[in-house]
Design an enzyme around this catalytic site. Structure first.
Site, mmCIF file in Angstrom:
data_model
loop_
_atom_site.group_PDB
_atom_site.id
_atom_site.type_symbol
_atom_site.label_atom_id
_atom_site.label_comp_id
_atom_site.label_asym_id
_atom_site.label_seq_id
_atom_site.Cartn_x
_atom_site.Cartn_y
_atom_site.Cartn_z
ATOM 1 N N HIS A 1 4.888 0.535 -5.451
ATOM 2 C CA HIS A 1 4.932 0.301 -6.968
ATOM 3 C C HIS A 1 5.868 1.337 -7.523
ATOM 4 C CE1 HIS A 1 4.670 -1.702 -10.554
ATOM 5 N NE2 HIS A 1 3.229 -1.758 -10.645
ATOM 6 N N HIS B 1 15.376 -5.279 -4.846
ATOM 7 C CA HIS B 1 14.363 -5.679 -5.868
ATOM 8 C C HIS B 1 13.874 -6.823 -5.402
ATOM 9 C CE1 HIS B 1 12.234 -6.086 -9.694
ATOM 10 N NE2 HIS B 1 12.255 -4.841 -9.761
ATOM 11 N N ASP C 1 14.637 2.783 -9.965
ATOM 12 C CA ASP C 1 14.334 4.114 -9.404
ATOM 13 C C ASP C 1 15.364 4.931 -8.824
ATOM 14 O OD1 ASP C 1 11.651 4.039 -10.162
ATOM 15 O OD2 ASP C 1 11.275 2.291 -8.528
HETATM 16 N N1 ACO Z 1 17.278 -0.951 2.357
HETATM 17 C C1 ACO Z 1 17.735 -1.585 3.377
HETATM 18 N N2 ACO Z 1 17.557 -2.970 3.549
HETATM 19 C C2 ACO Z 1 16.922 -3.374 2.772
HETATM 20 C C3 ACO Z 1 16.240 -2.997 1.614
HETATM 21 C C4 ACO Z 1 16.673 -1.387 1.343
HETATM 22 N N3 ACO Z 1 16.419 -0.611 0.432
HETATM 23 N N4 ACO Z 1 15.804 -3.793 0.773
HETATM 24 C C5 ACO Z 1 15.494 -4.869 1.633
HETATM 25 N N5 ACO Z 1 16.402 -4.713 2.656
HETATM 26 C C6 ACO Z 1 16.694 -6.108 3.870
HETATM 27 C C7 ACO Z 1 15.578 -6.269 4.216
HETATM 28 O O1 ACO Z 1 15.234 -5.323 5.576
HETATM 29 C C8 ACO Z 1 15.795 -7.553 4.737
HETATM 30 O O2 ACO Z 1 16.725 -7.724 5.711
HETATM 31 P P1 ACO Z 1 16.719 -8.831 6.763
HETATM 32 O O3 ACO Z 1 17.294 -10.086 6.210
HETATM 33 O O4 ACO Z 1 17.828 -8.454 7.793
HETATM 34 O O5 ACO Z 1 15.296 -9.267 7.488
HETATM 35 C C9 ACO Z 1 16.604 -8.135 3.496
HETATM 36 O O6 ACO Z 1 17.371 -6.784 2.830
HETATM 37 C C10 ACO Z 1 15.668 -8.801 2.531
HETATM 38 O O7 ACO Z 1 14.713 -7.881 2.294
HETATM 39 P P2 ACO Z 1 13.313 -8.189 1.719
HETATM 40 O O8 ACO Z 1 12.479 -7.043 2.093
HETATM 41 O O9 ACO Z 1 12.814 -9.493 2.123
HETATM 42 O O10 ACO Z 1 13.238 -8.207 0.052
HETATM 43 P P3 ACO Z 1 11.861 -7.884 -0.674
HETATM 44 O O11 ACO Z 1 12.301 -8.733 -2.087
HETATM 45 O O12 ACO Z 1 10.703 -8.515 -0.288
HETATM 46 O O13 ACO Z 1 11.895 -6.364 -0.955
HETATM 47 C C11 ACO Z 1 11.825 -4.198 -2.242
HETATM 48 C C12 ACO Z 1 12.115 -5.605 -2.207
HETATM 49 C C13 ACO Z 1 10.363 -3.919 -1.707
HETATM 50 C C14 ACO Z 1 12.112 -3.375 -3.512
HETATM 51 C C15 ACO Z 1 12.929 -3.650 -1.232
HETATM 52 O O14 ACO Z 1 14.053 -4.028 -1.474
HETATM 53 C C16 ACO Z 1 12.692 -2.234 -0.810
HETATM 54 O O15 ACO Z 1 11.580 -1.900 -0.070
HETATM 55 N N6 ACO Z 1 13.357 -1.206 -1.462
HETATM 56 C C17 ACO Z 1 13.248 0.199 -1.310
HETATM 57 C C18 ACO Z 1 12.142 0.659 -2.203
HETATM 58 C C19 ACO Z 1 12.324 0.728 -3.555
HETATM 59 O O16 ACO Z 1 13.342 0.953 -4.013
HETATM 60 N N7 ACO Z 1 11.594 0.174 -4.348
HETATM 61 C C20 ACO Z 1 11.443 -0.045 -5.915
HETATM 62 C C21 ACO Z 1 11.515 -1.253 -6.411
HETATM 63 S S1 ACO Z 1 11.726 -1.368 -8.255
HETATM 64 C C22 ACO Z 1 10.166 -0.800 -8.809
HETATM 65 O O17 ACO Z 1 9.147 -1.270 -8.171
HETATM 66 C C23 ACO Z 1 9.956 -0.164 -10.045
#
Ligand code: ACO
Length: 423
Positions: A261, A301, A357
């Site tokens: 988060h 996101h 972020d």
């Molecule tokens: N890097 C590489 N691949 C990614 C990333 C990333 N940052 N984020 C998502 N993906 C990929 C997943 O592996 C998935 O691939 P697939 O379809 O081949 O399995 C696809 O993109 C979809 O991703 P999900 O995990 O389903 O997306 P979700 O909406 O659940 O996740 C999240 C969102 C948690 C923010 C994710 O993008 C992530 O972990 N990002 C990095 C951490 C981050 O920056 N968090 C801050 C969010 S902003 C905040 O909270 C203030």
């Protein structure tokens, strides 16, 4: 298009038609079909737990509005205190209201001497500032016997004022303790962000740079609310039991403490440090894509699938800060990484764009904040959002104590086996 939805229970053939508005229909439809029916919805992905008039978010189109005002306009023209007033009251303050609100907040910045001397001194010398902060917010409530009078609007307003005003003081107190420096008292001649920077950094002669003061305020505005995220949901769940707002804010801050988060910007800085040089960017991207490395932190996101409007504003603020502090050496790696990802089909096809972020950690680091303080910096302004939601919750006749149901998957009832017969 009809504005109703019809659900049929194939087991009984019973049908129910309910209104649908903005893609949402009431779950009472299920109870009408069969009172014992429940939805299985882990992490509430498909559940609207409340109606809210505070923040509008359209993830497909990169739109974020507080009380109808675009975040871009607020970040450009307003101050955090104005935005806090807006979130809490629904309207921007006029001049007289803003003066009174600023004066009120400014005159509630001090904390009880026991917090400063005895409470904080009880922590271990290397305590994490966010852990200290979470505890300090809960402890603060014990200094106000009226904190529990949540049915009394006057008392509620007083607690809101105290919480918004004292968060920077608690945050700076935790930082100064963790670096072994003496507490700096609030300076009520300074602005809200200026006072915070002064309490953080004052050693001997120190003057707040107005450009950093403004950048801090913009960061506060951008983080003030983000509708029903994990922390705000914690605030609402705890608030629904009619706990005092200090305890509820402490619960919300605890949720924020988690790396999924509020902790992502910390991970971005660690990731950029590990990459170490722009020459290593292509190999890092390859690793992310192959799934053998970590995710690209600061990208993607749950809700924004086009761009995060806050990221665009933050990127600009980063350059304003670097003019004062000098460029963060990690910036070039970040820019190269962003360029590489935005032209790579892996990220484009998955709609992965920089989030809030990606650049905020670089700004905080350039301003001198230790990585451990990043989440605390998030909690200071988010307090306005938490409290706006808390107020809304208490005034919402539809709300009751939060009490989700479960899908029991354990064993069926059986008889107790005496210890001697258990083998
Ligand atoms: N890097 C590489 N691949 C990614 C990333 C990333 N940052 N984020 C998502 N993906 C990929 C997943 O592996 C998935 O691939 P697939 O379809 O081949 O399995 C696809 O993109 C979809 O991703 P999900 O995990 O389903 O997306 P979700 O909406 O659940 O996740 C999240 C969102 C948690 C923010 C994710 O993008 C992530 O972990 N990002 C990095 C951490 C981050 O920056 N968090 C801050 C969010 S902003 C905040 O909270 C203030």
């Amino acid at each position: 298009m009809p504005d109703t939805i019809t659900i049929t229970d194939d087991r009984t053939g019973k049908t129910v038609t309910v209104p649908i508005s903005g893609g949402v229909f009431p779950s009472s439809a299920l109870r009408e079909l069969d009172p014992s029916l429940f939805m299985y919805d882990p992490a509430y992905l498909s559940t609207a737990a409340c109606k809210s008039e505070i923040t509008y978010l359209d993830g497909d189109n990169g739109i974020l509005q507080y009380r109808g005002y675009p975040i871009e306009q607020l970040a450009e023209k307003s101050t955090y205190l104005e935005v806090a007033y807006l979130l809490l009251n629904g309207e921007l303050p006029d001049k007289v209201q803003l003066e009174a609100w600023t004066d009120d907040v400014t005159h509630h910045t001090f904390i009880h001497e026991n917090m400063r001397k005895r409470f904080v001194d009880g922590f271990h010398y290397d305590a994490h500032p966010m852990g200290m902060f979470v505890s300090a917010v809960a402890a603060l409530g014990t200094f106000y016997r009226d904190a529990k009078q949540i049915d009394d609007k006057e008392s509620r307003d007083k607690q809101i004022l105290r919480l918004i005003a004292k968060m920077p003081t608690l945050a700076a107190m935790c930082h100064r303790f963790s670096v072994g420096q003496p507490f700096v008292y609030p300076n009520n001649d300074l602005s809200f962000p200026g006072n915070f920077l002064n309490m953080m950094w004052k050693v001997g002669e120190y003057e707040v740079d107005p450009r950093l003061e403004r950048a801090m305020d913009v960061l506060f505005i951008l983080h003030a609310d983000h509708e029903q995220n994990c922390g705000t949901t914690a605030m609402r769940v705890v608030g629904s039991s009619h706990a005092d707002p200090y305890s509820a804010c402490s619960a919300a801050a605890s949720a924020l403490y988690g790396p999924l988060h509020g902790g992502a910007n910390e991970q971005v800085v660690r990731m950029l440090t590990e990459i170490g040089s722009i020459d290593n960017v292509p190999a890092f991207i390859q690793e992310v894509k192959s799934g053998t490395g970590s995710k690209l932190m600061g990208f993607g996101h749950r809700v924004y699938k086009n761009f995060d409007p806050r990221a665009t504003i933050i990127k600009k603020a980063a350059y304003d800060v670097f003019e004062v502090t000098g460029k963060n050496p990690l910036l070039d790696i970040a820019l190269k990484l962003e360029e590489a990802a935005l032209s790579d089909d892996y990220f484009v096809s998955r709609k992965l764009y920089p989030n809030v972020d990606f650049y905020s950690g670089l700004i905080y680091q350039a301003m001198g904040f230790p990585v451990d303080m990043f989440t605390v910096l998030f909690a200071i302004p988010r307090t306005a959002g938490w409290l706006a939601h808390w107020q809304e919750l208490l005034g919402d006749k539809d709300q009751k104590i939060s009490r989700p149901r479960q899908w029991y998957t354990g064993v069926e009832a059986r008889d107790y086996v005496d210890l001697g017969d258990r083998g």
